[in-house]
Design a protein around this motif. Structure first.
Motif, PDB file in Angstrom:
ATOM      1  N   PHE A  77      50.961  42.103  47.232  1.00 33.82           N
ATOM      2  CA  PHE A  77      52.474  42.274  47.714  1.00 33.82           C
ATOM      3  C   PHE A  77      53.122  43.165  46.445  1.00 33.82           C
ATOM      4  N   ARG A  78      53.714  44.197  46.772  1.00 28.51           N
ATOM      5  CA  ARG A  78      54.438  44.841  45.673  1.00 28.51           C
ATOM      6  C   ARG A  78      55.808  43.809  45.171  1.00 28.51           C
ATOM      7  N   PRO A  79      56.294  43.819  43.940  1.00 26.98           N
ATOM      8  CA  PRO A  79      55.488  44.301  42.743  1.00 26.98           C
ATOM      9  C   PRO A  79      54.415  43.615  42.337  1.00 26.98           C
ATOM     10  N   SER A  80      53.311  44.175  41.525  1.00 25.69           N
ATOM     11  CA  SER A  80      52.318  43.069  41.486  1.00 25.69           C
ATOM     12  C   SER A  80      51.340  43.949  40.375  1.00 25.69           C
ATOM     13  N   THR A  81      51.238  42.924  39.273  1.00 24.25           N
ATOM     14  CA  THR A  81      50.344  43.202  37.969  1.00 24.25           C
ATOM     15  C   THR A  81      49.199  43.706  38.700  1.00 24.25           C
ATOM     16  N   THR A  82      48.360  42.902  39.343  1.00 23.74           N
ATOM     17  CA  THR A  82      46.885  43.149  40.026  1.00 23.74           C
ATOM     18  C   THR A  82      47.014  44.401  40.505  1.00 23.74           C
ATOM     19  N   LEU A  83      47.973  44.837  41.188  1.00 27.87           N
ATOM     20  CA  LEU A  83      47.940  46.189  41.831  1.00 27.87           C
ATOM     21  C   LEU A  83      47.830  47.218  40.748  1.00 27.87           C
ATOM     22  N   ASN A  84      48.994  46.937  39.869  1.00 24.88           N
ATOM     23  CA  ASN A  84      48.977  48.137  38.681  1.00 24.88           C
ATOM     24  C   ASN A  84      47.793  48.333  37.975  1.00 24.88           C
ATOM     25  N   ASN A  85      47.155  46.916  37.760  1.00 27.35           N
ATOM     26  CA  ASN A  85      45.895  46.996  36.617  1.00 27.35           C
ATOM     27  C   ASN A  85      44.705  47.589  37.553  1.00 27.35           C
ATOM     28  N   LEU A  86      44.668  47.229  38.941  1.00 22.53           N
ATOM     29  CA  LEU A  86      43.384  48.023  39.710  1.00 22.53           C
ATOM     30  C   LEU A  86      43.618  49.399  39.816  1.00 22.53           C
ATOM     31  N   LEU A  87      44.923  49.787  40.095  1.00 24.64           N
ATOM     32  CA  LEU A  87      44.976  51.291  40.260  1.00 24.64           C
ATOM     33  C   LEU A  87      44.608  52.059  38.915  1.00 24.64           C
ATOM     34  N   GLU A  88      44.725  51.276  37.651  1.00 25.42           N
ATOM     35  CA  GLU A  88      44.606  51.760  36.599  1.00 25.42           C
ATOM     36  C   GLU A  88      43.070  51.739  36.011  1.00 25.42           C
ATOM     37  N   SER A  89      42.581  50.599  36.212  1.00 25.72           N
ATOM     38  CA  SER A  89      41.154  50.431  35.692  1.00 25.72           C
ATOM     39  C   SER A  89      40.088  50.733  36.573  1.00 25.72           C
ATOM     40  N   LYS A  90      40.525  50.509  37.938  1.00 25.54           N
ATOM     41  CA  LYS A  90      39.492  50.853  39.143  1.00 25.54           C
ATOM     42  C   LYS A  90      38.694  49.763  39.401  1.00 25.54           C
ATOM     43  N   THR A  91      38.897  48.685  38.466  1.00 26.07           N
ATOM     44  CA  THR A  91      37.768  47.559  38.589  1.00 26.07           C
ATOM     45  C   THR A  91      38.364  46.058  38.709  1.00 26.07           C
ATOM     46  N   ALA A  92      37.861  45.043  39.118  1.00 27.90           N
ATOM     47  CA  ALA A  92      38.271  43.900  39.285  1.00 27.90           C
ATOM     48  C   ALA A  92      37.161  42.930  39.275  1.00 27.90           C
ATOM     49  N   VAL A  93      37.304  41.485  39.067  1.00 22.75           N
ATOM     50  CA  VAL A  93      36.337  40.483  39.231  1.00 22.75           C
ATOM     51  C   VAL A  93      36.952  39.475  40.197  1.00 22.75           C
ATOM     52  N   ILE A  94      36.198  39.242  41.386  1.00 27.29           N
ATOM     53  CA  ILE A  94      36.717  38.277  42.525  1.00 27.29           C
ATOM     54  C   ILE A  94      35.884  36.945  42.319  1.00 27.29           C
TER      55      ILE A  94
ATOM     56  N   ALA B 119      32.622  40.153  31.667  1.00 29.20           N
ATOM     57  CA  ALA B 119      31.994  40.548  33.133  1.00 29.20           C
ATOM     58  C   ALA B 119      30.650  41.107  32.475  1.00 29.20           C
ATOM     59  N   GLU B 120      29.299  41.175  33.488  1.00 33.25           N
ATOM     60  CA  GLU B 120      28.318  41.637  32.994  1.00 33.25           C
ATOM     61  C   GLU B 120      28.100  43.187  33.424  1.00 33.25           C
ATOM     62  N   LYS B 121      28.550  43.942  34.432  1.00 32.66           N
ATOM     63  CA  LYS B 121      28.568  45.001  34.906  1.00 32.66           C
ATOM     64  C   LYS B 121      29.533  46.036  34.676  1.00 32.66           C
ATOM     65  N   ILE B 122      30.583  45.564  34.733  1.00 38.11           N
ATOM     66  CA  ILE B 122      32.193  46.339  34.499  1.00 38.11           C
ATOM     67  C   ILE B 122      32.872  45.845  33.404  1.00 38.11           C
ATOM     68  N   ASN B 123      33.944  46.555  32.959  1.00 41.15           N
ATOM     69  CA  ASN B 123      34.463  46.304  31.829  1.00 41.15           C
ATOM     70  C   ASN B 123      35.779  45.150  32.517  1.00 41.15           C
ATOM     71  N   GLY B 124      35.458  43.941  32.245  1.00 40.77           N
ATOM     72  CA  GLY B 124      36.373  43.119  33.036  1.00 40.77           C
ATOM     73  C   GLY B 124      36.046  41.565  32.403  1.00 40.77           C
ATOM     74  N   GLN B 125      36.683  40.625  33.038  1.00 38.11           N
ATOM     75  CA  GLN B 125      36.820  39.266  32.585  1.00 38.11           C
ATOM     76  C   GLN B 125      36.429  38.369  33.824  1.00 38.11           C
ATOM     77  N   VAL B 126      35.559  37.226  33.553  1.00 37.69           N
ATOM     78  CA  VAL B 126      35.237  36.086  34.652  1.00 37.69           C
ATOM     79  C   VAL B 126      35.684  35.108  34.194  1.00 37.69           C
ATOM     80  N   LEU B 127      36.219  34.229  35.048  1.00 38.63           N
ATOM     81  CA  LEU B 127      36.678  32.833  35.260  1.00 38.63           C
ATOM     82  C   LEU B 127      35.620  31.914  34.643  1.00 38.63           C
ATOM     83  N   ASP B 128      35.644  31.132  33.592  1.00 44.19           N
ATOM     84  CA  ASP B 128      34.731  30.438  33.037  1.00 44.19           C
ATOM     85  C   ASP B 128      34.210  29.207  33.926  1.00 44.19           C
TER      86      ASP B 128
END
Ligand code: FMN
Length: 202
Positions: free
Chosen positions: A37-54, A78-87
């Motif tokens: 839902f706008r406004p959203s940091t997740t939205l802004n970051n995903l549009l910018e970096s084009k990657t995420a970790v679920i 993360a292993e294959k993308i530039n990202g972070q994984v929850l421990d």
């Protein structure tokens, strides 16, 4: 099908952002739709970096924590993308953004899996975890819900919580109840329509 997950995105400076998100998916398949839902940091970051970790996570403190100002959870690369994984994730999927269906309220971000990793076994369902997830969703919608509905839902959710919770679930529930109690006290003291949780925060 909607899976309640923890989505981690990064901004251009590499700062990670952790947010619970209901991700649309199929039981088998490598397509995911993230709907912030706008406004959203997740939205802004995903549009910018084009990657995420679920992240698939059974520590419900992460869900309740993100809704109550506790977003600082241990992460690893993360292993294959530039990202972070929850421990503490039981498993995670690294995704790339494929297509955006824009919307002024809730854009649809179509993603595809590029890599999935299992970290720990899924140990079965727990009713208290369900109760905490539902209470966290209530907290994210406090402004939209009448007090009677909040009370009625909590009364029901408390049954599963009291019968089956462990320490993590009780701690998460406590964080959520502190926010809900503040909201109820505020609305009770300001009966006019339009009272908001933002105003009720300390
Ligand atoms: C179980 C659960 C599922 C959620 N799913 C969504 C969702 O699909 N979209 C959304 O915008 N917020 C969702 N929320 C609320 C967000 O996690 C929260 O509002 C968050 O701060 C989103 O904004 P952000 O991207 O700016 O962090 C959910 C919360 C919970 C507890």
């Amino acid at each position: 099908m909607i899976q309640e997950t923890i989505v981690i995105t990064q901004n251009s400076s590499g700062v990670a952002h952790i947010a619970p998100m209901g991700v649309h998916t199929q039981t088998a398949g490598d397509e995911f739709i993230i709907l912030p839902f706008r406004p959203s940091t997740t939205l802004n970051n995903l549009l910018e970096s084009k990657t995420a970790v679920i992240n698939y996570c059974d520590d419900v403190r992460v869900f309740a924590g993100c809704l109550t100002g506790r977003r600082d959870w241990p992460l690893k690369a993360a292993e294959k993308i530039n990202g972070q994984v929850l421990d503490c994730a039981l498993a995670h999927t690294e995704v790339e953004l494929v297509r955006v269906e824009d919307d002024e309220t809730r854009p649809k971000l179509f993603c595809k899996a590029v890599h999935t990793v299992n970290h720990a076994p899924f140990k079965g369902f727990n009713r208290a975890q369900y109760s905490v997830l539902e209470a966290a969703i209530l907290v994210s919608r406090l402004n939209m819900l009448p007090l009677e509905k909040i009370q009625a839902e909590l009364d029901y959710l408390r049954i599963g919580l009291e019968k089956t919770a462990g320490g993590r679930e009780l701690e998460a529930w406590g964080w959520l109840m502190t926010i809900i109690e503040k909201h109820i006290a505020y609305v009770a003291s300001q009966p006019e329509a339009g009272a908001t949780i933002a105003e009720a925060k300390p």
